[in-house]
Design an enzyme around this catalytic site. Structure first.
Site, PDB file in Angstrom:
ATOM      1  CG  ASP A   1       3.894   2.594  -3.279  1.00 57.90           C
ATOM      2  OD1 ASP A   1       4.723   3.090  -4.023  1.00 57.90           O
ATOM      3  OD2 ASP A   1       3.734   3.203  -2.250  1.00 57.90           O
TER       4      ASP A   1
ATOM      5  CE  LYS B   1       3.255   5.265  -7.178  1.00 62.02           C
ATOM      6  NZ  LYS B   1       2.771   6.004  -5.723  1.00 62.02           N
TER       7      LYS B   1
ATOM      8  N   GLY C   1      -9.303  -0.263  -4.367  1.00 62.87           N
ATOM      9  CA  GLY C   1      -8.756   0.494  -5.458  1.00 62.87           C
ATOM     10  C   GLY C   1      -8.663  -0.295  -6.972  1.00 62.87           C
TER      11      GLY C   1
END
Ligand code: IMP
Ligand code: MG
Length: 187
Positions: A109, A137, A50
């Protein structure tokens, strides 16, 4: 504004950050990193897959020399929810003992991937260890992690583009966006 409309953009419900917004934020982070690390040799550690676009852009935007190495972990399959289990699938090429390390991640996350990585890195006794993440997040955090550089805090939505995927698609999108619910079955 890009002249090329990638067909993957049709699967987005909306664009959260345009390519231009991402570029501007990457330059701000790079300026901060360049001043913080001035005079120190350091290595950017990218978390595959990513972070590959983010690390390429941030490395070109910093004004001081640095080296690069990569690690890969597995915790997600073709799902938008974490399995909670993290496994190392690719280790670094070089020793990091005594080096200044900047971990470059796409998104934090639950925090489990990074927590696992930080434990591995700390055991190798680097000179310093900091984190640079493009996105986080905060509402989903399960493990507390001190993040030194963060691009954007995002709400609890599954995002794709600029390196981030859903089932290995959308990584090449220049913007960051939220998929239409029907693409991933509405879960
Ligand atoms: P964590 O271990 O729960 O913090 O998850 C970290 C990894 O899950 C990230 O490095 C991403 O690869 C993936 N991930 C988490 N949220 C998203 C998302 O919204 N879009 C794409 N990948 C995500
Ligand atoms: Mg990742």
């Amino acid at each position: 504004m890009s002249l090329i409309q990638r067909t993957e953009e049709d699967d987005l419900a909306y664009v959260m950050f345009s390519a231009e917004q991402v570029r501007a934020r990457v330059e701000e982070l790079a300026a901060q990193i360049s001043s913080d690390y001035a005079g120190r040799e350091f290595t950017m550690l990218g978390v595959l897959r990513g972070a590959f676009i983010f690390i390429g852009d941030i490395m070109r935007a910093v004004s001081i020399p640095c080296s690069v190495d990569f690690m890969a972990f597995e915790s997600y399959g073709a799902s938008t929810k974490t399995s909670g289990i993290v496994r190392l699938t690719k280790d670094l090429e070089e020793s990091v003992t005594g080096r200044h390390l900047l971990v470059v991640e796409d998104i934090i996350d639950s925090g489990r991937t990074l927590n696992y990585m930080l434990q591995l890195m700390e055991a190798r006794k680097p000179a310093s260890l900091n984190i640079c993440t493009l996105l986080e997040k905060p509402s989903r955090r399960e493990v507390e992690i001190a993040v030194k550089y963060c691009g954007f805090s995002v709400p609890d939505e599954f995002v794709v583009g600029y390196g981030l995927d859903y089932d290995q698609r959308y990584r090449g999108l220049p913007c960051i966006g939220v998929l239409k619910p029907e693409i991933y079955g509405g879960t």
